[in-house]
Design an enzyme around this catalytic site. Structure first.
Site, mmCIF file in Angstrom:
data_model
loop_
_atom_site.group_PDB
_atom_site.id
_atom_site.type_symbol
_atom_site.label_atom_id
_atom_site.label_comp_id
_atom_site.label_asym_id
_atom_site.label_seq_id
_atom_site.Cartn_x
_atom_site.Cartn_y
_atom_site.Cartn_z
ATOM 1 N N LYS A 181 0.762 -1.034 0.115
ATOM 2 C CA LYS A 181 -0.025 0.155 -0.135
ATOM 3 C C LYS A 181 1.116 1.134 0.041
ATOM 4 C CE LYS A 181 -3.990 2.144 2.560
ATOM 5 N NZ LYS A 181 -4.579 2.081 3.761
ATOM 6 N N ARG A 191 -10.981 9.843 0.936
ATOM 7 C CA ARG A 191 -10.895 10.734 2.109
ATOM 8 C C ARG A 191 -12.471 11.483 2.709
ATOM 9 N NH1 ARG A 191 -4.651 11.903 2.207
ATOM 10 N NH2 ARG A 191 -3.971 9.795 2.335
ATOM 11 N N GLU A 218 7.585 -6.725 1.731
ATOM 12 C CA GLU A 218 6.290 -6.711 2.637
ATOM 13 C C GLU A 218 5.515 -7.955 2.242
ATOM 14 O OE1 GLU A 218 5.647 -4.623 4.850
ATOM 15 O OE2 GLU A 218 6.951 -3.034 4.625
ATOM 16 N N LYS A 233 -2.116 -1.856 -3.608
ATOM 17 C CA LYS A 233 -2.777 -0.639 -3.836
ATOM 18 C C LYS A 233 -2.191 0.482 -3.795
ATOM 19 C CE LYS A 233 -6.341 1.826 -0.739
ATOM 20 N NZ LYS A 233 -6.991 1.758 0.548
ATOM 21 N N SER A 259 -10.173 5.473 -5.006
ATOM 22 C CA SER A 259 -10.908 6.308 -5.524
ATOM 23 C C SER A 259 -10.346 7.470 -6.487
ATOM 24 C CB SER A 259 -11.432 7.162 -4.260
ATOM 25 O OG SER A 259 -10.217 7.659 -3.743
ATOM 26 N N TYR A 298 -15.173 0.610 -7.520
ATOM 27 C CA TYR A 298 -16.428 0.957 -7.316
ATOM 28 C C TYR A 298 -17.505 0.837 -8.208
ATOM 29 C CZ TYR A 298 -13.525 2.977 -3.272
ATOM 30 O OH TYR A 298 -12.669 3.385 -2.319
#
Length: 310
Positions: A181, A191, A218, A233, A259, A298
């Site tokens: 991320k 946000r 990671e 992401k 987003s 989305y």
């Protein structure tokens, strides 16, 4: 001929719909920066979730937006908090007809907007945060989540959550690890959706956009700790990272079309600069082609209606 030789498929089952539920809302509230996305009431969330399942989406990722926030994000561990109530409702409505996922992070619930609690110097306290994540994870599993999405990028979070879940008897609750991320610029519209209270930035615990080897490290750490699925992401700005991760692991790989990616396409399409539907499909196909087995988007419900179900 194109269908016969097509190399990359896109199916409803490969799509996961992120959804927002706002405590105290009396009607769905549009997110101005994300046309077509809403902060749901508990009732409208249930309706939209049912529509998504009927369209064939593979999963739902639920984010809670509380009325009150505090320094430790206590609303996230409260069994009667907005997110846990939503999870119980969805599990009662949908059972096992789709994978119900919960965002296991504190950023929506803290008054400072960070993904963890802060120490006396205002820095994120990694280890103190892990203890809260463990409690939050158990609460979400007990509320009915099939899969948890620890998104805070705290060191050791997967191991701490796995241990807590197993100790509480939730051995079948799985984890979609936000292993890669990036601390990038594509989260702005999100946000607004969660009414973020973020002060400062997240560069001390999210990744440098220029780093690829770190991403693979990671991922390896999360797999050692018990991750069932690993995620990259954002998606489109990091397709090279997604490809590298997919080639390095033997577990399913997810990508989050965040987003900012969504809003850029919607804004360009609204201005007549892009063919909206073709651009959406092309972007999702590129993420699948790069190696994602599943994509958080989305557009999941809408796109699912365009696709073959098999």
């Amino acid at each position: 001929m194109r269908r016969l030789v097509s190399e990359t498929t896109l199916r409803p089952r490969q799509l996961i719909l992120p959804m927002f539920v706002r405590e105290g809302a009396i009607e769905p509230t549009p997110v101005s920066a994300m046309p077509g996305v809403f902060q749901h009431t508990q009732d409208s969330l249930r309706k939209a979730a049912t529509e998504a399942v009927q369209a064939g989406v593979g999963g739902l990722m639920i984010f809670g937006v509380p009325e009150h926030k505090d320094a430790t994000g206590s609303g996230g561990v409260d069994p009667d908090g907005v997110l846990n109530v939503a999870l119980r409702d969805l599990r009662a409505d949908l059972g096992d007809s789709t994978v119900i996922m919960a965002d296991t992070c504190l950023d929506e619930f803290t008054d400072h907007g960070h993904c963890g609690v802060l120490d006396d110097h205002g820095r994120v306290d990694n280890d103190a945060t892990l203890a809260i994540y463990a409690e939050m994870a158990v609460a979400q599993a007990e509320a009915g989540a099939h899969m948890l999405g620890p998104s805070g990028m705290m060191d050791g979070q997967i191991g701490a959550i796995r241990a807590a879940l197993d100790a509480a008897g939730h051995t079948d609750t799985s984890m979609l690890a936000y292993s890669v991320k990036y601390a990038g610029a594509f989260y702005g519209p999100f946000r607004e959706a969660v009414q973020s209270s973020l002060q400062g930035d997240r560069k001390t615990y999210q990744q440098d956009p220029g780093n690829l080897r770190e991403a693979l490290r990671e991922v390896a750490l999360d797999l050692e700790e018990g991750a069932d699925v690993v995620m990259v992401k954002p998606a489109l700005p990091y397709l090279d990272v997604l490809r590298a991760v997919a080639e390095s692991v033997d577990v399913p790989v997810a990508a989050y079309q965040v987003s900012g990616e969504y809003s850029m396409v919607e804004a360009a399409a609204a201005n007549g600069w892009l063919d909206r539907d073709r651009t959406i499909l092309e972007s999702l196909t590129s993420i699948r082609r790069a190696g994602a087995d599943m994509v958080l988007t989305y557009w999941a419900t809408e796109v699912a209606g365009w696709l073959d179900k098999d």
